[in-house]
Design an enzyme around this catalytic site. Structure first.
Site, mmCIF file in Angstrom:
data_model
loop_
_atom_site.group_PDB
_atom_site.id
_atom_site.type_symbol
_atom_site.label_atom_id
_atom_site.label_comp_id
_atom_site.label_asym_id
_atom_site.label_seq_id
_atom_site.Cartn_x
_atom_site.Cartn_y
_atom_site.Cartn_z
ATOM 1 N N LYS A 107 0.855 -1.198 0.000
ATOM 2 C CA LYS A 107 0.000 0.000 0.000
ATOM 3 C C LYS A 107 0.878 1.231 0.000
ATOM 4 C CE LYS A 107 -4.472 0.746 0.220
ATOM 5 N NZ LYS A 107 -5.516 -0.218 -0.172
ATOM 6 N N GLY A 219 -20.984 6.670 2.304
ATOM 7 C CA GLY A 219 -20.074 7.062 1.240
ATOM 8 C C GLY A 219 -20.783 7.013 -0.106
ATOM 9 N N GLY A 221 -18.507 7.236 -3.029
ATOM 10 C CA GLY A 221 -17.362 7.179 -3.944
ATOM 11 C C GLY A 221 -17.607 6.080 -4.963
HETATM 12 N N1 GLU Z 1 -7.232 0.094 -3.482
HETATM 13 C C1 GLU Z 1 -8.015 -1.078 -3.743
HETATM 14 C C2 GLU Z 1 -8.101 -1.967 -2.523
HETATM 15 O O1 GLU Z 1 -7.953 -1.533 -1.401
HETATM 16 C C3 GLU Z 1 -7.529 -1.796 -4.975
HETATM 17 C C4 GLU Z 1 -6.136 -2.290 -4.896
HETATM 18 C C5 GLU Z 1 -5.581 -2.753 -6.224
HETATM 19 O O2 GLU Z 1 -6.317 -2.774 -7.195
HETATM 20 O O3 GLU Z 1 -4.410 -3.096 -6.245
HETATM 21 O O4 GLU Z 1 -8.407 -3.126 -2.630
#
Ligand code: GLU
Length: 428
Positions: A107, A219, A221
């Site tokens: 992340k 939310g 989004g």
């Molecule tokens: N940000 C999204 C999640 O928390 C997608 C992560 C991704 O596609 O790598 O799952």
């Protein structure tokens, strides 16, 4: 405890420790999996449009890559912290494992508020992020994607910077790119649709038709919008959605007794998912305080915003009729609230299962980029549905057979897969 005094990393570790104890994992494996493998903390100096320089703090965390390259989004948020990114990286490891895709958990984050930055300033942050993290990211190393307040435009700027430095085309470096520029059809819908594929599976097991159910969503989004659209298409009725307001920075709940119209609301939200309150009122929506989404007399609650939203402090506000909580956001329910949810007999669809659709489609995007052959939307969605249904079935069956809370069942499957991988590699 107030919502903002929870530490998501401590939450993620508490969840892991509980399951590691149940599984009697060897201490070395526990020590390896309860913390990130690697962290990069860095700064991005950016020339602002007014000629001044602003320095943004940024992170990229790799939790575990035993099952494949790291995978996970980059968030732009003014309240981003190293611990939030650590927790989210850890949840990505479990998410990829439970969905059974060959990727690990990573992340990233930048402490910034894109709502107050010009397009050019955002582009400089994106390019700076890649320049400063180049050594730890890459298609076979750690693959970023969008997350809270990052968009497909941010992704393509990051890709362009990466390819410029690498001096080669490398479309598998990042996912969530625009369609036509290496993106996959269906990626925009994937997370929200995935939530509903899993929810539909659960309703089927409970012998309840979606038509007979109502939901309230926190939310509006991307995830919430597409979850609302598909749930409505299946016959469900979304009674309320809560959403932040760009004008005054607070949040409101928008409600319509007959059900909200997700198409209509998506037409009056801006690119940072703030619903225009004047337009909503003109369309006949009742506007209530932000937290009221939680108090609605519905069957299903779908928290689809940020972490730490349902806590023991606000849990008593939840209607006695709520049967299911589907965690569309990452970490929306705090661990000290799980016992209360269990006690009331509410069925929990845990985040890293329910919202895995985004990363599953990201994986498909990488596969398509590697083949340089892009599938039709129907094919993407069909494959997505199959992955989500399989993941749900295995978690549901384990929970039913062993009489487990679904979060624990999902953790057991994910942690077992990752601990097998670290063992096979000889790391423990
Ligand atoms: N940000 C999204 C999640 O928390 C997608 C992560 C991704 O596609 O790598 O799952």
């Amino acid at each position: 405890m107030p919502k903002d005094s929870y530490n998501p990393y401590e939450n993620a570790q508490a969840q892991f420790d509980g399951v590691a104890e149940k599984l009697k994992l060897p201490l070395g494996t526990r020590d390896l999996l309860r913390q990130p493998q690697r962290e990069l903390h860095f700064t991005i100096p950016v020339k602002m449009d007014d000629g001044s320089t602003q320095v943004f703090k940024a992170f990229r965390v790799l939790h575990n890559d035993a099952r494949g390259p790291g995978k996970g989004g980059i968030r732009f948020h003014p309240h981003e912290t190293a611990d939030t990114v650590r927790a989210l990286a850890m949840w990505m490891t479990w998410k990829c494992a439970v969905a059974d895709i060959p990727l690990g958990g990573g992340k990233g984050g930048v402490i910034c508020d894109p709502r107050t930055l010009s397009q050019a300033e955002q582009e400089r942050i994106c390019r700076g992020y890649v320049r400063r993290s180049f050594d730890v990211v890459g298609p076979l190393e750690d693959v970023p994607a969008p997350d809270v307040m990052t968009t497909n435009q941010h992704m393509i700027w990051m890709l362009d910077e990466y390819e410029t430095i690498a001096r080669e085309k490398s479309p598998g470096f990042i996912t969530g790119k625009p369609v036509g520029a290496g993106g996959s059809l269906g990626r925009t819908e994937a997370t929200g649709y995935g939530v509903v594929y899993v929810l539909r599976g659960l309703l089927g097991k409970m012998d309840i038709h979606p038509k007979k159910t109502t939901a309230s969503i926190q939310g509006f989004g991307n995830v919430a919008e597409y979850a609302a659209k598909l749930y409505t298409a299946l016959g469900g009725r979304v009674i309320a959605v809560s959403c932040w307001d760009a004008g005054d920075g607070t949040s409101y709940t928008y409600k319509k007794a007959g059900g909200i119209d997700a198409e209509e609301l998506s037409g009056i939200k801006d690119k940072f998912s703030s619903i225009d309150k004047e337009k909503a009122e003109k369309l006949g929506y009742e506007r209530l305080p932000g937290d009221d989404w939680l108090k609605q007399d519905v069957d299903i609650l779908i928290p689809a915003a940020l972490e730490n939203q349902i806590t023991p402090a606000n849990f008593p506000l939840i209607s006695r009729n709520v049967k299911i909580i589907a965690e569309a956001a990452n970490g929306p329910v705090t661990p000290d609230c799980d016992p209360l949810i269990k006690e009331r007999g509410i069925v929990m669809l845990p985040d890293f299962l329910a919202n895995a659709g985004g990363v599953v489609c990201s994986y498909f995007e990488q596969v398509q980029c590697n083949m340089n052959y892009f599938w039709e939307k129907a094919e993407v969605l069909e494959k997505l549905e199959s992955k989500m249904v399989n993941a749900f079935e295995s978690v549901y069956v384990l929970a039913r057979n062993e009489d487990l809370y679904m979060r624990d069942a999902a953790y057991i499957i994910a942690i077992n897969r990752v601990s097998d991988a670290v063992k096979l590699r000889g790391w423990v």
